[in-house]
Write a protein that holds these residues in place. Structure first.
Motif, PDB file in Angstrom:
ATOM      1  N   THR A   7      29.003 -16.607 -15.006  1.00 53.28           N
ATOM      2  CA  THR A   7      29.738 -16.018 -13.889  1.00 53.28           C
ATOM      3  C   THR A   7      29.327 -16.638 -12.560  1.00 53.28           C
ATOM      4  OG1 THR A   7      29.882 -13.917 -15.080  1.00 53.28           O
ATOM      5  CG2 THR A   7      30.295 -13.858 -12.714  1.00 53.28           C
ATOM      6  N   THR A   8      30.331 -16.997 -11.769  1.00 48.31           N
ATOM      7  CA  THR A   8      30.125 -17.455 -10.395  1.00 48.31           C
ATOM      8  C   THR A   8      30.608 -16.363  -9.458  1.00 48.31           C
ATOM      9  OG1 THR A   8      30.435 -19.779 -10.984  1.00 48.31           O
ATOM     10  CG2 THR A   8      30.787 -19.180  -8.675  1.00 48.31           C
ATOM     11  N   ARG A   9      29.868 -16.117  -8.390  1.00 48.91           N
ATOM     12  CA  ARG A   9      30.281 -15.130  -7.394  1.00 48.91           C
ATOM     13  C   ARG A   9      30.206 -15.765  -6.008  1.00 48.91           C
ATOM     14  NH1 ARG A   9      27.129 -12.099 -11.193  1.00 48.91           N
ATOM     15  NH2 ARG A   9      28.478 -10.643 -12.322  1.00 48.91           N
ATOM     16  N   GLN A  10      31.203 -15.469  -5.204  1.00 52.15           N
ATOM     17  CA  GLN A  10      31.237 -16.079  -3.875  1.00 52.15           C
ATOM     18  C   GLN A  10      31.928 -15.171  -2.874  1.00 52.15           C
ATOM     19  OE1 GLN A  10      33.270 -19.773  -4.572  1.00 52.15           O
ATOM     20  NE2 GLN A  10      35.293 -18.852  -4.581  1.00 52.15           N
ATOM     21  N   LEU A  59      27.392 -17.139  -3.710  1.00 52.75           N
ATOM     22  CA  LEU A  59      26.266 -16.226  -3.617  1.00 52.75           C
ATOM     23  C   LEU A  59      25.319 -16.483  -4.781  1.00 52.75           C
ATOM     24  CD1 LEU A  59      28.478 -13.164  -2.827  1.00 52.75           C
ATOM     25  CD2 LEU A  59      26.690 -13.992  -1.290  1.00 52.75           C
ATOM     26  N   LYS A  60      24.040 -16.601  -4.489  1.00 48.57           N
ATOM     27  CA  LYS A  60      23.070 -16.915  -5.535  1.00 48.57           C
ATOM     28  C   LYS A  60      21.886 -15.959  -5.456  1.00 48.57           C
ATOM     29  CE  LYS A  60      24.157 -21.868  -5.750  1.00 48.57           C
ATOM     30  NZ  LYS A  60      23.617 -23.252  -5.661  1.00 48.57           N
ATOM     31  N   ASN A  61      21.289 -15.742  -6.625  1.00 51.36           N
ATOM     32  CA  ASN A  61      20.059 -14.949  -6.735  1.00 51.36           C
ATOM     33  C   ASN A  61      20.229 -13.512  -6.252  1.00 51.36           C
ATOM     34  OD1 ASN A  61      18.641 -17.307  -7.634  1.00 51.36           O
ATOM     35  ND2 ASN A  61      18.474 -17.970  -5.496  1.00 51.36           N
ATOM     36  N   VAL A  62      21.407 -12.968  -6.502  1.00 50.40           N
ATOM     37  CA  VAL A  62      21.649 -11.560  -6.188  1.00 50.40           C
ATOM     38  C   VAL A  62      21.655 -10.781  -7.502  1.00 50.40           C
ATOM     39  CG1 VAL A  62      23.152  -9.890  -5.051  1.00 50.40           C
ATOM     40  CG2 VAL A  62      23.106 -12.279  -4.251  1.00 50.40           C
TER      41      VAL A  62
END
Length: 258
Positions: free
Chosen positions: A181-184, A203-206
């Motif tokens: 999954t990619t989140r942005q 968004l990374k490391n959330v």
């Protein structure tokens, strides 16, 4: 969607004998949408009765798969609901649809699932149905449906086949794991009515549970799909961004997917 669901099928009205070596359906004429009712297909008029018979087979099969998986309810994911006044004049629109309170992450029982499937198949709404690590129903374009279960649902497969559908072992193209999954965050200018995205940042490391908390979602929700951001959520997201958020200039949305 962290743990892989082992058993996945494509459940459709399309006979796999007419697929080529790449899996594409090659039969010359076939209806793919209920909006084609009244058209002549393969020399015959595509009628309301024909449509309703196929639709019932899809919905009844979903319920059989649910029952064989031994679950009673599913969650609504990625809900898109924009029923217009024109939609309400369609012969496929039913007053019963107005009794449904549709909400992202809502837990719905089998009776509601029947109605939701009907609304999706008739193109009045779109969503996925999901039980974490247990089950899913995905609806695709052209009257394609994908079902996944932790159980090898042999009785449900037999039921679908006996009702004119074809069940093929096939991984859903809409299924992906948390690791995939990619989140942005995406933003567009407030004054732009076309809402063209002018910027985005991954968004990374959330932690997943932090997303669930900020969007007021249950621990069952995989946090995929699109969510409109509110100004009061700015401080949380700004911590993870290089972009300097400005709600006076931009509208922000969150997107999670594959």
């Amino acid at each position: 969607m962290s743990n892989y669901i082992d058993f996945q099928w494509r459940v459709t009205k399309y006979n796999p004998e007419f697929r080529d070596e790449n899996g594409y359906y090659t039969l010359r004429e076939e209806w793919t949408c209920p909006s084609e009712m009244g058209k002549t297909i393969n020399g015959n008029e595509f009628t309301l009765n024909e449509y309703l018979q196929v639709e019932a087979a899809y919905i009844d099969s979903v319920i059989k798969f649910i029952e064989e998986t031994s679950i009673d309810s599913l969650r609504i994911l990625q809900l898109e609901c924009t029923i217009s006044e024109e939609d309400k004049t369609s012969p496929l629109y039913e007053k019963e649809f107005e009794t449904m309170v549709l909400k992202e992450d809502a837990l719905v029982n089998k009776n509601d699932i029947r109605l939701i499937c009907k609304m999706v198949l008739r193109n009045f709404i779109w969503c996925q149905l999901y039980s974490k690590n247990n089950f899913f129903v995905h609806f695709g374009w052209d009257y394609y449906m994908y079902i996944g279960s932790k159980v090898n649902c042999l009785s449900a497969i037999e039921f679908a086949s006996n009702n004119g559908l074809f069940v093929e072992q096939c991984a859903s193209p809409y299924y992906f794991s948390e690791e995939d999954t990619t989140r942005q965050l995406q933003w567009s200018e407030i004054d732009d009515e076309s809402k063209v995205i002018v910027g985005e940042e991954e968004l990374k490391n959330v932690p997943l549970n932090e997303y669930q908390r900020i969007f007021n979602l249950t621990q069952e929700h995989p946090v995929i799909g699109s969510f409109h951001l509110k100004k009061e959520q700015m401080d949380f997201f700004q911590t993870f961004l290089k972009h300097k958020m400005n709600f006076d200039k931009y509208e922000y949305s969150f997107w999670g997917g594959y």
